[in-house]
Design an enzyme around this catalytic site. Structure first.
Site, PDB file in Angstrom:
ATOM      1  N   HIS A  63      15.544  -4.223  25.489  1.00 25.76           N
ATOM      2  CA  HIS A  63      15.637  -3.705  24.124  1.00 25.76           C
ATOM      3  C   HIS A  63      14.861  -2.405  23.982  1.00 25.76           C
ATOM      4  CE1 HIS A  63      15.285  -4.744  19.528  1.00 25.76           C
ATOM      5  NE2 HIS A  63      15.536  -3.474  19.741  1.00 25.76           N
ATOM      6  N   LEU A  66      16.905   4.999  22.712  1.00 25.75           N
ATOM      7  CA  LEU A  66      16.769   6.243  23.469  1.00 25.75           C
ATOM      8  C   LEU A  66      16.997   7.505  22.631  1.00 25.75           C
ATOM      9  CD1 LEU A  66      18.325   5.332  26.923  1.00 25.75           C
ATOM     10  CD2 LEU A  66      16.025   4.985  26.066  1.00 25.75           C
ATOM     11  N   ARG A  67      17.651   7.380  21.463  1.00 25.72           N
ATOM     12  CA  ARG A  67      17.779   8.498  20.493  1.00 25.72           C
ATOM     13  C   ARG A  67      18.654   9.667  20.921  1.00 25.72           C
ATOM     14  NH1 ARG A  67      15.830   4.927  17.077  1.00 25.72           N
ATOM     15  NH2 ARG A  67      13.583   4.734  17.028  1.00 25.72           N
ATOM     16  N   ASN A  97      22.216   1.918  18.128  1.00 25.04           N
ATOM     17  CA  ASN A  97      22.011   2.603  16.836  1.00 25.04           C
ATOM     18  C   ASN A  97      21.573   4.058  16.989  1.00 25.04           C
ATOM     19  OD1 ASN A  97      19.441   1.918  17.714  1.00 25.04           O
ATOM     20  ND2 ASN A  97      18.644   1.557  15.651  1.00 25.04           N
ATOM     21  N   ASP A 155      21.689  -3.925  16.297  1.00 22.86           N
ATOM     22  CA  ASP A 155      20.229  -3.897  16.120  1.00 22.86           C
ATOM     23  C   ASP A 155      19.765  -2.784  15.176  1.00 22.86           C
ATOM     24  OD1 ASP A 155      17.492  -4.542  16.549  1.00 22.86           O
ATOM     25  OD2 ASP A 155      17.359  -2.743  17.770  1.00 22.86           O
ATOM     26  N   HIS A 182      19.516  -8.675  15.449  1.00 19.78           N
ATOM     27  CA  HIS A 182      18.252  -8.332  14.773  1.00 19.78           C
ATOM     28  C   HIS A 182      18.117  -9.316  13.605  1.00 19.78           C
ATOM     29  CE1 HIS A 182      15.526  -5.185  12.775  1.00 19.78           C
ATOM     30  NE2 HIS A 182      15.764  -6.040  11.819  1.00 19.78           N
ATOM     31  N   HIS A 234      13.385  -9.707  18.948  1.00 16.78           N
ATOM     32  CA  HIS A 234      12.049  -9.648  18.353  1.00 16.78           C
ATOM     33  C   HIS A 234      11.712 -10.739  17.313  1.00 16.78           C
ATOM     34  CE1 HIS A 234      14.488  -7.437  15.504  1.00 16.78           C
ATOM     35  NE2 HIS A 234      14.486  -6.334  16.203  1.00 16.78           N
ATOM     36  N   ASN A 282       9.805  -2.622  12.103  1.00 13.91           N
ATOM     37  CA  ASN A 282      10.762  -3.613  11.595  1.00 13.91           C
ATOM     38  C   ASN A 282      11.192  -4.535  12.730  1.00 13.91           C
ATOM     39  OD1 ASN A 282      10.740  -2.145   9.232  1.00 13.91           O
ATOM     40  ND2 ASN A 282      12.768  -1.257   9.517  1.00 13.91           N
ATOM     41  N   ASP A 309      11.165  -3.069  22.518  1.00  8.47           N
ATOM     42  CA  ASP A 309      11.671  -2.478  21.269  1.00  8.47           C
ATOM     43  C   ASP A 309      11.108  -1.055  21.114  1.00  8.47           C
ATOM     44  OD1 ASP A 309      12.991  -2.001  18.929  1.00  8.47           O
ATOM     45  OD2 ASP A 309      11.924  -3.487  17.726  1.00  8.47           O
TER      46      ASP A 309
HETATM   47 ZN   LIG Z   1      15.683  -4.662  15.796  1.00 11.08          ZN
END
Ligand SMILES: [Zn+2]
Length: 439
Positions: A63, A66-67, A97, A155, A182, A234, A282, A309
């Site tokens: 998890h 990487l953006r 995401n 997620d 998530h 998580h 979060n 995460d």
């Molecule tokens: Zn998450």
């Protein structure tokens, strides 16, 4: 690269049930060429004797974020994977995401191509479950998996209803891929954040009940479909851990993860370097009692994997600007775990949760990763660390673009000495590299 003979290391390999207090390990041409006692070095090999250091199979992170492509000012694939290798990870899983999200085949192909050319370690890329992570229209799961998706997850968001989740679980089952959720029920979050705007990821009130409601409804979907694909991300509360423990006792095939920060931090954090502004993530940090329950669940196997995460963000210089939730942390996962007093007594279990457990979560990562297990003749895919050494995250050694970590400049135990991924040295600790003449 020179051959490398490690003398007298502790070898922990949970995939083979091994914990050898002292043995020699010879790496030659990227292959595990020998495991035993009093091995003879090959010609020109660097011989390193570091008593008390530990060799394990390379860690796998299920998890991280990487953006890139999309938000390179927050993180870059090259930085995140260099940080991963410096954290002992020989491979990682990246969430969907991105901006925009990975919810179509063309977008997936673009992301996978960038991952491949920029990544220091292999990246198992997740696709979204639903278009735009909005929870409404399911993605073309089969086409995405055929194009290289290793799993699916919305997620960051949890907007799917139970019918959509059940339908996607059936499709994930036939493809043998993980569907990661998530667990924060957005209806419960919406009630707590009545006037807070339309982006649920920015809502600041995130009660434990939102997680417990989500875990209960996820488990209902698993029960209904008899799915073997569901992975819960998580976990943070004692009650949701109890629900997962009960589900496993009942025979449901779910997997679950916990982050190093939820295991080791609780309460409300502020950043002393940033005018004491709040440091949030979060789901949020919970109570000390929750942390105790998370450790119990990790040690008894209710929780399968430790996952970073890794959520890198820019730290805004304007004190009025709110920081995005999440911590950049893939480089210090092992060290943060070792800050807990009980951790070193449970080292083999922690290694299991960084190696065997994550492979179970990913279901069949075999296409990307070598066979598990440190065995003569296999490519070197391993992590070597010194639990007695220490370091402090600082600009001189931090490899992620995002410096948003609550552990900044804190002295942390445990130092990764080297990480080999699929036969190649992905990371060599600077001091060690100079000492033995390896780059
Ligand atoms: Zn998450």
């Amino acid at each position: 690269m020179r051959d490398l003979l490690l003398r007298g290391v502790r070898l922990i390999d949970p995939s083979l049930g091994l914990d050898l207090a002292s043995c020699d390990l010879l790496l030659s041409d990227g292959v595990v060429a020998g495991i035993g006692s009093s091995l003879r070095p090959s010609a020109g090999a660097a011989v390193v004797e570091r008593a008390g250091t530990v060799v394990t199979p390379a860690f796998l992170d299920v998890h991280c974020h990487l953006r890139e492509p999309g938000q390179p000012w927050k993180e870059r694939v090259a930085n995140a994977t260099a940080a991963a290798a410096a954290g002992g990870f020989g491979a990682i899983s990246a969430m969907a995401n991105l901006q925009p999200p990975v919810d179509s085949v063309p977008r997936l192909l673009q992301v996978v191509a960038k991952n491949r050319s920029w990544g220091r370690v292999p990246i198992l890329q997740f696709a979204a479950c639903t278009a735009g992570l909005r929870g409404q229209e399911p993605v073309e799961v089969e086409a995405l998996v055929a194009a290289g998706a290793a799993g699916i997850s919305d997620d960051g968001r949890n907007a799917m209803d139970q019918t959509t989740l059940s339908e996607l679980l059936v499709r994930a089952d036939s493809l043998e891929i993980p569907l990661a959720v998530h667990p924060e029920d957005e209806r419960v979050l919406a009630m707590a954040n009545e006037w807070a705007g339309s982006d649920p990821t920015a809502w600041s009130l995130r009660p434990a009940e939102a997680e417990e409601a989500a875990v209960a409804s996820i488990l209902r979907a698993v029960r209904e479909t008899a799915s073997k694909s569901l992975h819960i991300q998580h976990l943070t509360t004692a009650s949701s851990v109890a629900l997962v423990r009960g589900a496993k006792q009942e025979g449901l095939a779910v997997t679950a993860e916990v982050t190093p920060h939820h295991l080791t931090l609780d309460g409300f954090l502020r950043d002393p370097d940033q005018d004491d502004r709040p440091l949030t993530c979060n789901p949020p940090l919970r109570t000390r009692a929750d942390r105790v329950a998370l450790w119990e669940a990790l040690l008894d196997g209710t929780i399968d994997a430790v996952a970073s995460d890794h959520a890198p963000h820019e730290v805004p210089s304007d004190p009025l600007q709110k920081r995005a939730p999440g911590f950049s942390g893939i480089q210090c996962v092992l060290s943060v775990l070792l800050t807990d007093q009980a951790a070193s007594a449970h080292l083999p279990r922690l290694i299991e949760a960084l190696t065997v457990g994550p492979r179970r979560v990913m279901r069949r990562p075999g296409a990307t990763l070598p066979e598990p297990g440190l065995v003569e003749g296999r490519p070197a895919h391993l992590t070597w660390f010194d639990p007695a050494a220490s370091w402090s995250p600082a600009t001189t050694n931090w490899l992620s673009v995002g410096a948003n970590t609550p552990f900044w400049r804190r002295e942390l135990p445990g130092q990764i000495l080297a990480t080999f991924s699929r036969g190649r040295a992905a990371y060599i600790n600077r001091g060690l590299g100079e000492e033995i003449g390896l780059e």
